[in-house]
Design a protein around this motif. Structure first.
Motif: not given
Lengths: 390, 390
Positions: B58, B61-63, B89, B92-96
């Motif tokens: 995305s 930091v949402c890899r 790191y 970071m923004d990928l909750l799962q």
């Protein structure tokens, strides 16, 4: 009204880069109930949030979000809270569930507002929303000169407050950061409001962060955002105790109200930043706003995507007249601009007002849904669990 | 060694019910590096954790988890920690992401142990693992008579300690819970160890939980587990302060070390229960074990699935001789039994020892991978991002 349908639209720019820019893709949610339509948006990792909606049940408290939503009754705000509690319990062990639910929750408020002919803030009990002063959110430049130019650009665009974040900040020698901070202040001028976002770069290293405090203070930085991992509450509190000239900000990663409260109570942040697309939507965000207000902590939205998300994110603290500042994505990718046919606009004072139209007051563009559409299909044991809507 | 391949095997019982039984499906991870193979297991929602591995990026930091793992070097324990930090790191923004990473992390320890010819605990610096006393983990019966029978059954099977949880507990009048607790004690006999798991049923309602304290105390309950939402730290602390006869337990939902520390520091739990399949694997679990030991808090594994997960979950506190109790899934579904060709067995004292074989010391059954296989395909824009291995 009964919730008949929930659809997910995964949208993306043709190219997604490693920039810390959350506007490169989007997961838009459409809810249909009682013949009415509401729209919402989940933050981050569209495919994973879709999977959390449709995944087969693992056990009684690891159910797909869908199972707690479809067929539910939605006639009043308390229905949204009831469904939220159902999702939280039934999907207790499904980590991604709060991100998925967030977009649905927003859409339910939008739908309910439209059904009642009232903006969402009225459903929250807010009579007169206060105007907000948007800050321009932008990345640090690759060089201090770029940061200087960016600051001037944002001032010229009418923004008094500018937040710089990510990019090289915190990744190199302290002096590099000092040069960027000096450049930002120079570009903003004496009366500009400077905010800094460190993007968790020091993880939990208080000393590394503290080395930047003198330059942050000298340049009159209002807040230092996310110096550490979202859970490093002790580090937040320790850094905050080292300065009385600026405040520490954080909270965007909170995926429930408790996490936001912990940042306030134990992390001692001065600004609590909530992303409605992650925390479970507008209802929990409103709870945090009230909790923060009681404790003298300033609430700020975290929004880096579309004006649908922006409208949703401003509703929860629309009545907090002293919490004037708000995040405003200044240079989003074209997708985030195109997604909605109307946009929140700065007035002649450079301030933002919430739409007075029913619901969130933002219309989704069918053309954008088609243009940026990502085609997803998830099949389990030969059965299609998800297929992107046509 | 270079990480060449990571494969996910989604397995499931033919029928999955709403029982609070996490052994009804499984997500098994196979890592290949340097021609060697390691195995691990992620807890909960296989499809969603697979999606987190393969999802399109995305932003920076949402890899997807994959991007931080494939091609990495793995020669020593510090490499695992380095990759873990990279995942944390970059996602970071990928909750799962922590749930997905947990199974990979376990598999890396297994692989590294096999490469060195040493059990995982030795890689953690543990010379002689202590024996653990397993408690039988089971659901409350639908009636007090069923609870009584269950207690007797577990005692007859050689378990001195039994944990009852979920089912009707906390959902009805206080007297119903009192009857179940009295029945449990009766079935366990005077010297049985009684543990109770409330499954977050009171959310954050301290008074509702406190109404059960007299019966819990009278029946000499050692711990009351998860009375509240995992984040309701104030409620945990408040309930704990209302009794000096039993301790509060929690922690299974922790998806990073910080969350576990908060339960200890702010929730004041007496037992910290860590699921290696959620917290990010064996390394972070070890950190929690050390943190807890320094503070007089007892560490316990949380394991409700296979003996692969069980072996992994016992490694992090193998040297804590005073933390003797461990969770042992007594009545898992057949899938969890069949998945491994060997199993941890109780010795004549009813105690458990860790395998002395290299790695986790547990072999995965190829037949079980085939028999319980769930066929998943995830396609994005016509491209197959994931297809279940044949």
């Amino acid at each position: 009204m009964k919730i008949d349908d929930v659809d997910f639209f995964y949208l993306s720019m043709p190219e997604v880069t490693t920039d810390a820019d959350g506007s490169q893709d989007a997961l838009v949610v459409r809810v249909v109930a009682g013949g009415r339509v509401g729209w919402g948006e989940c933050e981050a990792s569209p495919l994973v949030s879709i999977a959390a909606y449709v995944t087969p049940m693992s056990h009684g408290v690891c159910r797909p979000v869908r199972d707690s939503v479809l067929g539910e009754t939605i006639d009043k705000p308390d229905d949204i809270r009831r469904i939220a509690a159902k999702v939280a319990y039934n999907s207790m062990d499904l980590l991604q569930a709060p991100h998925t639910w967030s977009g649905i929750e927003m859409a339910l408020w939008d739908l309910l507002g439209k059904a009642r002919g009232e903006p969402v803030y009225k459903l929250l009990g807010i009579e007169r929303p206060a105007r907000k002063t948007p800050y321009a959110s932008r990345l640090f430049g690759n060089s201090p000169d770029e940061t200087l130019a960016g600051a001037r650009e944002s001032r010229a665009a009418g923004f008094r407050a500018v937040k710089f974040g990510w990019g090289p900040f915190g990744t190199g020698p302290v002096q590099d950061d000092v040069d960027h901070l000096d450049a930002a202040r120079e570009g903003l001028g004496e009366d500009g409001i400077l905010l800094v976002d460190a993007g968790q770069i020091w993880i939990d290293d208080v000393e590394a962060a503290a080395l930047r405090l003198p330059a942050l203070e000298r340049n009159r930085t209002v807040w230092l955002e996310e110096p550490f991992h979202a859970g490093a509450l002790d580090a937040y509190a320790a850094l905050g105790a080292r300065t009385d000239k600026l405040k520490i900000a954080g909270g965007e990663a909170a995926h429930d109200v408790f996490m936001a409260r912990h940042l306030i109570d134990f992390g001692k942040v001065g600004f609590i930043q909530i992303d409605c697309g992650r925390i479970g939507g507008i209802g929990p965000a409103r709870q945090v706003a009230e909790y923060a207000a009681e404790r003298g902590v300033t609430y700020v939205n975290h929004t880096f995507t579309t004006h649908l998300a922006l409208s949703a994110s401003l509703q929860p603290y629309a009545d907090l007249a002293s919490d004037t500042i708000c995040e405003f994505p200044v240079t989003p990718r074209q997708l985030a601009i195109d997604l909605t046919t109307n946009h929140l606009k700065l007035d002649s004072n450079g301030e933002l007002s919430l739409p007075e139209e029913p619901g969130l007051g933002i219309d989704v563009s069918p053309e954008a849904l088609a243009k940026y559409r990502v085609d997803v299909e998830i099949k389990v044991n030969g059965k299609s669990l998800f297929k992107s809507p046509a």
